[in-house]
Design an enzyme around this catalytic site. Structure first.
Site, PDB file in Angstrom:
ATOM      1  N   GLU A 136       0.860  -1.206   0.000  1.00  0.00           N
ATOM      2  CA  GLU A 136       0.000   0.000   0.000  1.00  0.00           C
ATOM      3  C   GLU A 136       0.879   1.232   0.000  1.00  0.00           C
ATOM      4  OE1 GLU A 136      -2.244  -0.813   3.673  1.00  0.00           O
ATOM      5  OE2 GLU A 136      -3.814  -1.667   2.411  1.00  0.00           O
ATOM      6  N   CYS A 159     -10.533   0.465   7.361  1.00  0.00           N
ATOM      7  CA  CYS A 159     -10.019   1.759   7.812  1.00  0.00           C
ATOM      8  C   CYS A 159     -10.654   2.933   7.065  1.00  0.00           C
ATOM      9  CB  CYS A 159      -8.504   1.808   7.655  1.00  0.00           C
ATOM     10  SG  CYS A 159      -7.932   1.346   6.016  1.00  0.00           S
TER      11      CYS A 159
END
Lengths: 637, 637
Positions: free
Chosen positions: B307, B401
């Site tokens: 990521e 998230c």
């Protein structure tokens, strides 16, 4: 042999001499640089030691389960080399390897150094993963080649014992396993063994393996259960082409090399058994591969993940896996279909793969290799290359399947160039060579003088022993819009003469006849199907059979920003300085000036594109001048 | 507070009312659909149960170590919502959650449900991976928000105790750990806690964490050794921005969300301590991110693998990770830099991310979310999506998230729109709203009436309590070539008035003053730097702050084959039918007819490209009309 379906037979390897021209120096390099290099590497990494049953591995040491095949393919290549270029020292080294093999063979005929050295009790318990049948197949191919090259039957006998052991182990009988290889290869090898020995049981075993594949209950699942495996398998059945019976497979799935070998074997078995259903499957899968899943270079298997086919039109360029072995497999399959169908469509693909995605697998010095063959390279900092391989040729690989595979293909190239059929001689590949063929009951010497594919003219002399009527079939390549043929300086009207991709010259051929084939090689801007989204707005340059690419060495970086001018001509010219001499393509393009762009990451357009010169070289020659960008599909506009 | 470096302070959330226009309905949806949806999901997957100390996990059950943060971010969003839209029932639910928290807190102040439930003896032994400090940070942010919303100090007291425990555990002292979080977040939270309480020790702790990061010997390595880890770590130190001390970092590396939170904290700490070296690092990293590593949408972190940031100009479109949280982080960082520098460059990026890569994170119905935000979608058979996420919004994620992060940003949007400074009020974002600001010692009501970004006109009424001289700073967006401003219908000459991206109108403002800002929104064809090879030959359409995209729903498949005509105009028009109303861009293009192409995979060009209509919609609205292709960067030619 009941050769019911095959229209043509390939020329014998030793009956074709290839010297000079494009291929002569390349085959010499293969013989004098590549083959010795591979032998040294096999020695260096211990693969040959395995045949000496040396180097019993330490606990937890990883031993590749396929390494017998690395030796076998090199051995096979060396045997082909002996056919055209006798070499007593090499032959002695092969003989001593056969001695090692004989000693490594088990009492019951079993032969596999991995299991012998590492887990002798587990033989034949994991066909899915362990490459036992695959290795046996390559050894069989090597034995058949060695026998044909030397007349020595020893290796062939060893492999017949091994094949007999396999035939006893696998089959429909009560005490037999209904298994088949996780990596196909032995099927086509068994047909070769059948042809070499006349023993029909080898053909039946090949047939058995093909027919069992994909049947329910799935053997790999039963076998995994028997091994006590509880985790789901690491790959789906389609990876192994075992998701369906082969006759029901509509698309080419899974590991590309495996698929190519399986599909080749379908043709071999069909030819020998007259099974049209296998041929129908091969034709259907052929259409899928060449119509939807093949790179312009003849590369197949677009994804590094599983070295596999993905889905129709998924042909990314910079992550193109396109394994060298898979392109070789496509040559093998195409060549087989060509013998059956006598149709230039198959020769076109064979030639496409050979001149591009296969030849790119080896460096100009013969001792560097590509495993993956991407169609675009954007060198990245760090090691995360889109194909998983650094964008430069390597001297060897952890899985070194490609180098010896390439070597054996090149060492046997002659058989791909010519075929004979009933009262017919076919020329599939144009290359400077002399072939000694049996046509209509007599020997015919065909000699090609040509600098193809650099030049468009091919002069063929036809020297039969005596005048006779037969057909000389000359391939009219699909890439050539306006081929010309003259016989004894008399231009032919090709209408009515060209059928299924060949100019079929049926006439009374006499000693001294001369044929001239001219294949005008315009530079073609190729487009890809609109569904190949990666290539939208882009063209690839092709001249003759050669696909071209841009390299940073010639054009500077940011090759993707180069746009060829659609309305400006492209010029082809021979550059004798380039890597032993090659035709390069030059033309005009436009590109932005990265140096003047400034710091902004984004800004309103249009930015002026300045004129620039573009220079393209054959794709097969890329990566011989340092690491840099490379691009096949170029913007046009 | 020694606010030495910050020129501006954001407006209070409760001082800005946003209704109508572009954002009003979206914020209402966030409040009435998204927040309850998230609460239901947190309940469904057991995240709220963890705070009840229920559901002690079974052996080997995977419990995400970061789930306290999911609740905390939702809690924070709910608290912001209470500031502008009181909701006694919601407030009661928050209160009862605080009760649970109080019970879950350890005697010594420690608070983390993962460790409490799963491995209570191992707290503070794996800062690198286990998100303890990260979760604490989000809880602190929630507590500060809750205190500001309700005046209730209970949660704040809990988190002060927790922070005191952390301050006792970490520090330069002999019995303290010199650690810092693997996932940054607590640094900026501690500055908030310092601002809420005035307790300087929290600021010092934030400073400590920032200063320790990247120091040798590396804490994460020592800690891993202490845990007895022998395998190499799963990620390099750069993944955690811990490869170098932050002041020495030249490029944004590693996990993008972590980087954004760290860089935000650099600004916070710099502002409070006057440390110019931190600000210099932030500026340098800002240039790297926005000049070389940011998508046109404001997305950052191009690779799904880690990521993370990769390298300069590596901005692939269909595998663009561009996590929603990372774009949110870029808003947070930009907003902070904007307060320091009073420079529209930061507001431009804040706006870019907000209207594109952040807003794309939520569906039109408010209950579907994107984790990755690619700039091109080519739906694939099977599940192997280039970003790792299916190309459609999901109701929840294994790692959820993004949804609550988005919710808290939207619920606090008002603070991003306005700032005040010494004798100055700044308008950063144009949106229909009313702000009640303190300027030059009096309250000033600023009211915007506008349909921005659909329309280019913004009417601002200025209502000070009494006439006074101060500066109204109106952002002149970087995307706008020729902005116009009129005060009381009098057009201004902007030369000499615009500085650092703002028209700075210093004058005596009186009740009833009216300002009109006109921001002509031409459709701009944006180009990317030539080194962004993926976008060579392509343009992206932008109008105002909105990046546009083509969708299959409007244009059919094979979007990559569409080429906008460079010389034909593009028209923008409001379509009230499209997803609640949106300006769409239409124009002329050319494309090949895939239906007429035939079966060939490759063929010589040129293929005729037929005229076609092109319709583009705002990128933020993509993926609300079924699964299909999507494309931001479109061919032009």
């Amino acid at each position: 042999m009941p050769d019911t379906l095959r229209r043509l037979s390939p020329a014998g390897i030793r009956d074709v001499t290839i010297e000079g021209g494009f291929w002569g120096p390349r085959l010499a390099l293969n013989r004098t640089a590549t083959l010795p290099h591979i032998e040294r590497q096999l020695e260096r990494v211990g693969t040959l030691d395995a045949w000496r049953l040396k180097g019993r591995p330490r606990p937890n040491e990883h031993v590749p389960q396929f390494r017998d095949s690395d030796v076998a393919k090199w051995f096979e290549a060396a045997a082909y080399s002996l056919m055209t270029h006798p070499d007593p020292a090499l032959e002695r080294r092969l003989d001593s390897l056969v001695n090692l093999l004989a000693r490594a063979q088990w009492e019951d005929g079993y032969l596999n150094t991995y299991y012998t050295l590492v887990e002798p009790r587990n033989r034949w318990t994991n066909l899915r993963d362990m490459h036992e049948l695959y290795c046996a197949g390559h050894l069989i191919e090597a034995a058949v080649a060695y026998h044909a090259a030397t007349g020595n039957t020893r290796f062939l006998e060893i492999m017949c014992r091994c094949a007999d052991h396999i035939a006893a182990t696998f089959g429909p009988g009560r005490n037999q396993k209904r298994g088949y290889p996780g990596h196909e290869e032995i099927e086509l090898a068994l047909v070769k063994l059948y042809r070499a020995t006349g023993e029909r049981r080898y053909l039946r075993l090949a047939e058995f393996f093909i027919n069992e594949r994909g049947r329910r209950p799935h053997y790999f699942e039963q076998e995994a259960k028997a091994r006590g495996e509880t985790r789901p398998p690491w790959a789906g059945l389609d990876y192994f082409q075992a998701h369906l019976p082969v006759r029901e497979q509509q698309t080419a799935e899974g590991h590309a090399v495996r698929a190519m070998y399986l599909f080749s074997a379908l043709v071999d078995v069909a030819v020998e058994t007259g099974d049209q259903t296998l041929l129908a499957a091969s034709r259907r899968l052929w259409s899928n591969v060449t119509g939807r899943r093949m790179y312009l270079t003849g590369g197949v298997g677009s994804s590094r993940h599983g070295e596999r086919f993905t889905f129709d039109y998924d042909l990314p360029n910079d992550s193109a896996y396109a394994e060298t072995c898979a392109a070789i497999g496509l040559v093998l399959w195409s060549h087989r279909m060509l013998q059956v169908e006598d149709d230039g469509e198959y020769a076109d693909v064979m030639e496409r793969a050979l001149y591009n995605g296969v030849l790119s697998g080896v460096s100009a010095d013969g001792v560097g290799f590509s495993y993956a063959n991407p169609l675009a390279v954007h060198p990245r900092p760090g090691g995360d290359h889109p194909t998983g391989f650094a964008p430069e040729r390597q001297e060897w690989f952890v899985c070194p399947c490609c180098p010896p595979n390439l070597a054996r293909l090149l060492a046997s190239l002659g058989q791909y160039a010519y075929s004979t059929g009933p009262r017919q001689a076919s020329v599939h590949l144009y290359l400077q060579s002399a072939a000694d063929l049996e046509v209509a009951g007599q020997r015919v010497a065909l000699t090609q003088r040509t600098d193809y594919p650099w030049q468009e003219r091919v002069r063929i002399s036809v020297e039969p022993e005596r005048p006779a009527a037969w057909t000389l079939a000359l391939r009219m390549p699909g890439w050539c819009a306006e081929p010309r043929v003259a016989v004894n300086s008399e231009p032919l009207d090709l209408r009515g003469v060209v059928r299924k991709g060949y100019a079929r010259l049926r006439r009374r051929w006499s000693p001294g006849d001369r044929v001239e084939v001219t294949l005008p090689m315009k530079v073609v801007r190729v487009e890809a199907h609109p569904r190949v989204w990666m290539n939208a707005g882009r063209v690839a340059l092709q001249r003759g059979p050669l696909v071209y690419c841009l390299e940073q060495a010639d054009n500077g970086p940011q090759l993707d920003d180069v746009a060829l001018l659609a309305d400006r001509p492209l010029r082809a010219a021979y550059d004798r300085e380039l890597l032993g001499g090659a035709v390069v393509i030059t033309g005009r393009g436009r590109r932005r000036d990265a140096g003047r762009w400034g710091e902004a990451l984004y800004r309103p357009g249009p930015t002026r594109r300045a004129a620039s010169r573009v220079r393209a070289i054959p794709y097969a020659l890329w990566g011989n001048r340092g690491v840099g960008e490379m691009l096949v599909w170029v913007q046009e506009g």
